[in-house]
Design a protein around this motif. Structure first.
Motif, mmCIF file in Angstrom:
data_model
loop_
_atom_site.group_PDB
_atom_site.id
_atom_site.type_symbol
_atom_site.label_atom_id
_atom_site.label_comp_id
_atom_site.label_asym_id
_atom_site.label_seq_id
_atom_site.Cartn_x
_atom_site.Cartn_y
_atom_site.Cartn_z
ATOM 1 N N VAL A 142 0.831 -1.204 0.000
ATOM 2 C CA VAL A 142 0.000 0.000 0.000
ATOM 3 C C VAL A 142 0.871 1.261 0.000
ATOM 4 C CG1 VAL A 142 -1.705 1.323 1.304
ATOM 5 C CG2 VAL A 142 -1.984 -1.128 1.068
ATOM 6 N N VAL A 143 1.882 1.311 0.869
ATOM 7 C CA VAL A 143 2.784 2.470 0.873
ATOM 8 C C VAL A 143 4.231 1.985 0.737
ATOM 9 C CG1 VAL A 143 3.452 4.623 2.000
ATOM 10 C CG2 VAL A 143 1.227 3.603 2.524
ATOM 11 N N ASP A 144 4.885 2.443 -0.306
ATOM 12 C CA ASP A 144 6.290 2.129 -0.560
ATOM 13 C C ASP A 144 7.104 3.285 0.033
ATOM 14 O OD1 ASP A 144 8.782 1.583 -1.583
ATOM 15 O OD2 ASP A 144 8.076 1.127 -3.603
ATOM 16 N N CYS A 145 7.805 3.010 1.134
ATOM 17 C CA CYS A 145 8.526 4.066 1.859
ATOM 18 C C CYS A 145 10.021 3.966 1.578
ATOM 19 C CB CYS A 145 8.356 3.902 3.368
ATOM 20 S SG CYS A 145 6.678 3.621 3.952
ATOM 21 N N HIS A 146 10.667 5.097 1.324
ATOM 22 C CA HIS A 146 12.126 5.107 1.336
ATOM 23 C C HIS A 146 12.612 6.439 1.877
ATOM 24 C CE1 HIS A 146 11.780 7.042 -2.691
ATOM 25 N NE2 HIS A 146 13.026 7.456 -2.531
ATOM 26 N N SER A 147 13.898 6.465 2.232
ATOM 27 C CA SER A 147 14.434 7.686 2.823
ATOM 28 C C SER A 147 15.523 8.252 1.926
ATOM 29 C CB SER A 147 14.978 7.402 4.220
ATOM 30 O OG SER A 147 16.105 6.554 4.139
ATOM 31 N N HIS A 148 15.810 9.522 2.127
ATOM 32 C CA HIS A 148 16.836 10.199 1.330
ATOM 33 C C HIS A 148 18.024 10.638 2.183
ATOM 34 C CE1 HIS A 148 14.415 11.379 -2.559
ATOM 35 N NE2 HIS A 148 14.671 10.086 -2.462
ATOM 36 N N GLY A 149 18.233 9.973 3.319
ATOM 37 C CA GLY A 149 19.373 10.337 4.161
ATOM 38 C C GLY A 149 19.320 11.804 4.560
ATOM 39 N N ARG A 150 20.406 12.523 4.288
ATOM 40 C CA ARG A 150 20.439 13.950 4.653
ATOM 41 C C ARG A 150 19.748 14.827 3.614
ATOM 42 N NH1 ARG A 150 26.056 12.891 6.058
ATOM 43 N NH2 ARG A 150 26.197 12.779 8.325
ATOM 44 N N HIS A 151 19.491 14.266 2.427
ATOM 45 C CA HIS A 151 18.887 15.069 1.351
ATOM 46 C C HIS A 151 17.396 15.282 1.620
ATOM 47 C CE1 HIS A 151 22.619 14.471 -0.762
ATOM 48 N NE2 HIS A 151 22.489 13.155 -0.677
ATOM 49 N N PRO A 152 16.838 16.348 1.027
ATOM 50 C CA PRO A 152 15.410 16.612 1.264
ATOM 51 C C PRO A 152 14.511 15.534 0.647
ATOM 52 C CG PRO A 152 16.459 18.409 -0.002
ATOM 53 C CD PRO A 152 17.480 17.343 0.175
ATOM 54 N N ALA A 153 13.313 15.410 1.188
ATOM 55 C CA ALA A 153 12.326 14.482 0.616
ATOM 56 C C ALA A 153 11.875 15.016 -0.736
ATOM 57 C CB ALA A 153 11.137 14.354 1.552
ATOM 58 N N GLY A 154 11.481 14.132 -1.629
ATOM 59 C CA GLY A 154 11.028 14.535 -2.959
ATOM 60 C C GLY A 154 11.174 13.328 -3.857
ATOM 61 N N PHE A 155 10.719 13.449 -5.088
ATOM 62 C CA PHE A 155 10.777 12.309 -5.995
ATOM 63 C C PHE A 155 11.762 12.586 -7.125
ATOM 64 C CE2 PHE A 155 6.798 11.943 -3.734
ATOM 65 C CZ PHE A 155 6.887 10.637 -3.294
ATOM 66 N N SER A 156 12.768 11.742 -7.222
ATOM 67 C CA SER A 156 13.833 11.914 -8.210
ATOM 68 C C SER A 156 13.400 11.254 -9.526
ATOM 69 C CB SER A 156 15.100 11.243 -7.688
ATOM 70 O OG SER A 156 14.889 9.849 -7.588
ATOM 71 N N PRO A 157 14.110 11.571 -10.642
ATOM 72 C CA PRO A 157 13.816 10.875 -11.902
ATOM 73 C C PRO A 157 13.933 9.354 -11.744
ATOM 74 C CG PRO A 157 15.231 12.776 -12.304
ATOM 75 C CD PRO A 157 15.106 12.638 -10.810
ATOM 76 N N LYS A 158 14.851 8.904 -10.885
ATOM 77 C CA LYS A 158 14.980 7.453 -10.646
ATOM 78 C C LYS A 158 13.728 6.918 -9.925
ATOM 79 C CE LYS A 158 17.906 3.863 -8.731
ATOM 80 N NZ LYS A 158 16.842 3.199 -7.968
ATOM 81 N N ASP A 159 13.213 7.705 -8.969
ATOM 82 C CA ASP A 159 11.970 7.302 -8.297
ATOM 83 C C ASP A 159 10.843 7.180 -9.324
ATOM 84 O OD1 ASP A 159 13.147 7.296 -5.761
ATOM 85 O OD2 ASP A 159 12.650 9.389 -5.396
ATOM 86 N N ASP A 160 10.769 8.156 -10.266
ATOM 87 C CA ASP A 160 9.723 8.115 -11.306
ATOM 88 C C ASP A 160 9.836 6.837 -12.130
ATOM 89 O OD1 ASP A 160 8.875 10.558 -10.455
ATOM 90 O OD2 ASP A 160 9.627 11.690 -12.176
ATOM 91 N N LYS A 161 11.084 6.481 -12.477
ATOM 92 C CA LYS A 161 11.309 5.293 -13.298
ATOM 93 C C LYS A 161 10.909 4.038 -12.512
ATOM 94 C CE LYS A 161 15.007 3.486 -16.245
ATOM 95 N NZ LYS A 161 15.855 2.548 -15.492
ATOM 96 N N ASP A 162 11.314 3.996 -11.238
ATOM 97 C CA ASP A 162 11.019 2.817 -10.410
ATOM 98 C C ASP A 162 9.518 2.653 -10.179
ATOM 99 O OD1 ASP A 162 13.719 2.415 -10.189
ATOM 100 O OD2 ASP A 162 13.903 3.201 -8.156
ATOM 101 N N ASP A 163 8.778 3.779 -10.116
ATOM 102 C CA ASP A 163 7.369 3.742 -9.692
ATOM 103 C C ASP A 163 6.375 3.633 -10.843
ATOM 104 O OD1 ASP A 163 8.212 4.022 -7.099
ATOM 105 O OD2 ASP A 163 7.685 6.152 -6.915
ATOM 106 N N ARG A 164 6.852 3.675 -12.112
ATOM 107 C CA ARG A 164 5.898 3.932 -13.194
ATOM 108 C C ARG A 164 4.940 2.775 -13.511
ATOM 109 N NH1 ARG A 164 10.589 2.540 -15.672
ATOM 110 N NH2 ARG A 164 10.513 1.458 -17.658
ATOM 111 N N HIS A 165 5.269 1.545 -13.052
ATOM 112 C CA HIS A 165 4.352 0.442 -13.343
ATOM 113 C C HIS A 165 3.438 0.106 -12.161
ATOM 114 C CE1 HIS A 165 6.405 -0.252 -17.056
ATOM 115 N NE2 HIS A 165 7.553 -0.482 -16.467
ATOM 116 N N ASP A 166 3.650 0.781 -11.025
ATOM 117 C CA ASP A 166 3.015 0.330 -9.787
ATOM 118 C C ASP A 166 1.708 1.055 -9.488
ATOM 119 O OD1 ASP A 166 5.258 -1.227 -9.494
ATOM 120 O OD2 ASP A 166 6.289 0.217 -8.201
ATOM 121 N N VAL A 167 0.918 0.407 -8.630
ATOM 122 C CA VAL A 167 -0.260 1.050 -8.044
ATOM 123 C C VAL A 167 -0.012 1.055 -6.538
ATOM 124 C CG1 VAL A 167 -2.750 0.966 -7.735
ATOM 125 C CG2 VAL A 167 -1.740 0.176 -9.886
#
Ligand code: ZN
Length: 213
Positions: A142-167
């Motif tokens: 239901v919720v796919d959680c990940h952290s960005h360490g010291r970097h701010p939260a947000g969605f990177s181009p890699k996150d977009d690529k990883d998430d594009r087939h999922d619901v």
């Protein structure tokens, strides 16, 4: 028609929206396209969510003799327990400066949620390579959680690529070295990304309280 296309079309059908009655409900989990008078819509059904989103408009004002559709979202549970978001934030703080990840799973039969850490293959302050956690019974992501360490939260181009087939919903916790980490959340639905500008306040409270966990 050949068996390959028949199978593909059966798994992802296109439905003409009736003009004089509501479109018939989907009978099981899956996706379908709805052709309506006002455009083309994608309908997705899972045990935990049903949603309809417009994915295309007609380019010319041609008359299409079908009914109209409106976008909709229906969650089949009340809410994701904020304490699980807090548990993930505590994990993210422990892991930082490295990234980490976990899934919040939900069972449609027991209605129970749980947080399951991913199996980390490698991680550092900028990346996370993992294998999904073991899912028990009919549990669903239901919720796919990940952290960005010291970097701010947000969605990177890699996150977009990883998430594009999922619901799923996706949650990022960032600035894990600060008293008040940043968070970003969005709904991912087969290439549709809807970032929620208003993350539930209960999630912020859970993340900010995680320091003392
Ligand atoms: Zn990320």
């Amino acid at each position: 028609m050949n068996i390959l296309d028949m199978t593909l079309q059966r798994s992802f059908p296109t439905v003409m929206v009736p003009r004089n009655e509501p479109v018939a409900e989907m009978q099981s989990a899956g996706e379908r396209l709805l052709i309506a008078e006002n455009g083309v819509f994608l309908e997705i059904r899972r045990s935990w969510i049903s949603l309809v989103r417009q994915v295309a408009q007609f380019l010319v004002p041609t008359a299409v003799p079908y009914g109209r559709m409106v976008e909709s979202t229906k969650l089949h549970f009340d809410r994701v327990p904020p304490d699980l978001i807090g548990q993930f934030a505590a994990m993210a703080r422990m892991a930082h400066p490295n990234e980490t990840g976990a899934w919040i799973l939900w069972s449609p039969t027991t209605l129970a949620f749980r947080l399951a850490p991913v199996g980390i293959l490698s991680h550092d302050g900028d990346s996370l390579d993992y294998e999904p956690p073991a899912v028990l019974g009919d549990e669903l992501l239901v919720v796919d959680c990940h952290s960005h360490g010291r970097h701010p939260a947000g969605f990177s181009p890699k996150d977009d690529k990883d998430d594009r087939h999922d619901v799923k919903m996706a949650l990022v916790v960032g600035n894990c070295d600060r008293a008040k980490p940043s968070i970003a959340a969005r709904l991912c639905a087969k290439g549709i990304f809807e970032e929620t500008e208003r993350v539930p306040m209960a999630w912020y409270e859970a993340v900010w309280a995680a320091e003392s966990v």
